[in-house]
Design an enzyme around this catalytic site. Structure first.
Site, PDB file in Angstrom:
ATOM      1  N   LEU A   5       0.822  -1.207   0.000  1.00  0.00           N
ATOM      2  CA  LEU A   5       0.000   0.000   0.000  1.00  0.00           C
ATOM      3  C   LEU A   5       0.859   1.261   0.000  1.00  0.00           C
ATOM      4  CD1 LEU A   5      -2.757  -1.073   2.574  1.00  0.00           C
ATOM      5  CD2 LEU A   5      -2.663  -1.482   0.108  1.00  0.00           C
TER       6      LEU A   5
ATOM      7  N   ASP B 220      11.815   2.551   4.859  1.00  0.00           N
ATOM      8  CA  ASP B 220      11.533   1.121   4.880  1.00  0.00           C
ATOM      9  C   ASP B 220      12.766   0.375   5.374  1.00  0.00           C
ATOM     10  OD1 ASP B 220       9.078  -0.476   3.187  1.00  0.00           O
ATOM     11  OD2 ASP B 220      10.809  -1.702   3.734  1.00  0.00           O
TER      12      ASP B 220
ATOM     13  N   ASP C 205      14.005   1.833  10.727  1.00  0.00           N
ATOM     14  CA  ASP C 205      13.288   0.930  11.633  1.00  0.00           C
ATOM     15  C   ASP C 205      12.397   1.802  12.508  1.00  0.00           C
ATOM     16  OD1 ASP C 205      12.366  -0.793  13.561  1.00  0.00           O
ATOM     17  OD2 ASP C 205      14.351  -1.345  14.337  1.00  0.00           O
TER      18      ASP C 205
ATOM     19  N   SER D 289      -7.161  -0.536  10.380  1.00  0.00           N
ATOM     20  CA  SER D 289      -7.590  -1.769   9.715  1.00  0.00           C
ATOM     21  C   SER D 289      -9.014  -2.067  10.151  1.00  0.00           C
ATOM     22  CB  SER D 289      -6.679  -2.934  10.117  1.00  0.00           C
ATOM     23  OG  SER D 289      -7.245  -4.176   9.763  1.00  0.00           O
TER      24      SER D 289
ATOM     25  N   TYR E  65      -2.794  -7.462  16.823  1.00  0.00           N
ATOM     26  CA  TYR E  65      -3.028  -6.641  15.640  1.00  0.00           C
ATOM     27  C   TYR E  65      -4.232  -5.724  15.832  1.00  0.00           C
ATOM     28  CZ  TYR E  65      -3.436  -5.423  10.679  1.00  0.00           C
ATOM     29  OH  TYR E  65      -3.495  -4.738   9.497  1.00  0.00           O
TER      30      TYR E  65
ATOM     31  N   LYS F 229      -4.267  -1.598  15.822  1.00  0.00           N
ATOM     32  CA  LYS F 229      -5.042  -0.814  14.862  1.00  0.00           C
ATOM     33  C   LYS F 229      -6.196  -0.082  15.543  1.00  0.00           C
ATOM     34  CE  LYS F 229      -2.481  -1.744  11.360  1.00  0.00           C
ATOM     35  NZ  LYS F 229      -1.639  -0.678  10.775  1.00  0.00           N
TER      36      LYS F 229
ATOM     37  N   PHE G 215      -6.707  -6.415   1.716  1.00  0.00           N
ATOM     38  CA  PHE G 215      -6.094  -5.840   0.532  1.00  0.00           C
ATOM     39  C   PHE G 215      -4.913  -6.699   0.120  1.00  0.00           C
ATOM     40  CE2 PHE G 215      -8.738  -2.286   0.879  1.00  0.00           C
ATOM     41  CZ  PHE G 215      -8.504  -1.399  -0.157  1.00  0.00           C
TER      42      PHE G 215
END
Length: 267
Positions: free
Chosen positions: A17, A36, A60, A159, A172, A176, A205
């Protein structure tokens, strides 16, 4: 906020994304800073987009010192191009599925829990935090219609798991959900400086993260989709980022990008 001749910083920008977002913004005249862990992917993307429009810095986001180095390098790139900071898009994210206790009675690993929270929550907040001292001091963008000028936009990534997380998504979903919850207070903290905050909450996605799903998990998600009956595409996420940047009335809100999908409680 204007896209053309502005710089947008994207963590997790070398794939998925984040990569699609970088590509679309450059296509619309922006410069991008790609943060990244993958040097190979980051440098490959810069080569594709052009070194005058894109810059890569290995970062990081779980490390404040690594982010500080990225901010310093980003500001040097901004000074070089003359394209002021227009937005920060913390798109780096990880997921390590684990139930709180498994079928053998083994507890989840708190180191893994901390890893997910550090990347998804701490990393997002720290990236924004470290750009703010510079951001709030620069001149805001002048408005042609005489309205209030703005300095930029933060586009966070939550998310659908923030709202209907599945078994094994305690870490997770917590991470989120935190991003969704901090959207409004962050908006209120930065409103006086003309900086907006928008959070996008995508469902399934196509990305590097979802590519690691088992076919069983993927099939269970496809069965509960409404329309379209497929995973989202990266360019569809990127187009919402673009709209969030350009539409000044999008602020302090979480936008679900899920085609009406609600995650099932069982696979």
């Amino acid at each position: 906020m204007q896209i053309k001749d502005r710089t947008y910083v994207i963590s997790g920008g070398a794939s998925g994304l984040g990569k699609a977002t970088a590509e679309l913004l450059v296509e619309n005249g922006a410069s991008v800073v790609i943060l990244d862990m993958s040097t190979e992917s980051g440098e490959e993307l810069v080569s594709k987009l052009g070194s005058t429009k894109a810059f890569f810095h290995e970062t990081d986001v779980s490390s404040s010192s690594s982010i500080a180095s990225a901010v310093k390098a980003s500001l040097e790139f901004i000074k070089k191009t003359g394209h002021e900071l227009g937005g920060v898009i913390p798109a780096a994210g990880v997921s390590l599925p684990a139930k709180i206790v498994d079928r053998n009675g083994e507890m989840c690993d708190m180191d893994q829990f901390d890893f997910v929270m550090n990347i998804n929550v701490r990393g997002s907040v720290d990236l924004v935090r470290q750009f703010c001292p510079y951001w709030i001091k620069r001149q805001p963008e002048k408005e042609v219609d005489g309205g209030d000028a703005e300095r930029g936009v933060i586009v966070l990534v939550a998310s659908s798991a923030a709202f209907d997380g599945q078994p094994g998504q305690v870490a997770y979903s917590a991470s989120k959900g935190a991003i969704a919850s901090l959207t409004l207070p962050l908006t209120r903290d930065l409103a006086r400086y003309g900086i907006r905050v928008v959070t996008i909450a995508p469902s399934l996605f196509e990305s590097r993260m979802t590519s690691m799903m088992t076919q069983k998990v993927r099939d269970s998600l496809l069965r509960v989709m409404e329309f379209p009956l497929r995973p989202g595409q990266a360019h569809e996420f990127a187009s919402l980022v673009k709209h969030s940047i350009e539409n000044k009335m999008l602020n302090g809100t979480v936008v679900r990008l899920d085609g009406g999908m609600r995650m099932p409680s069982k696979m």
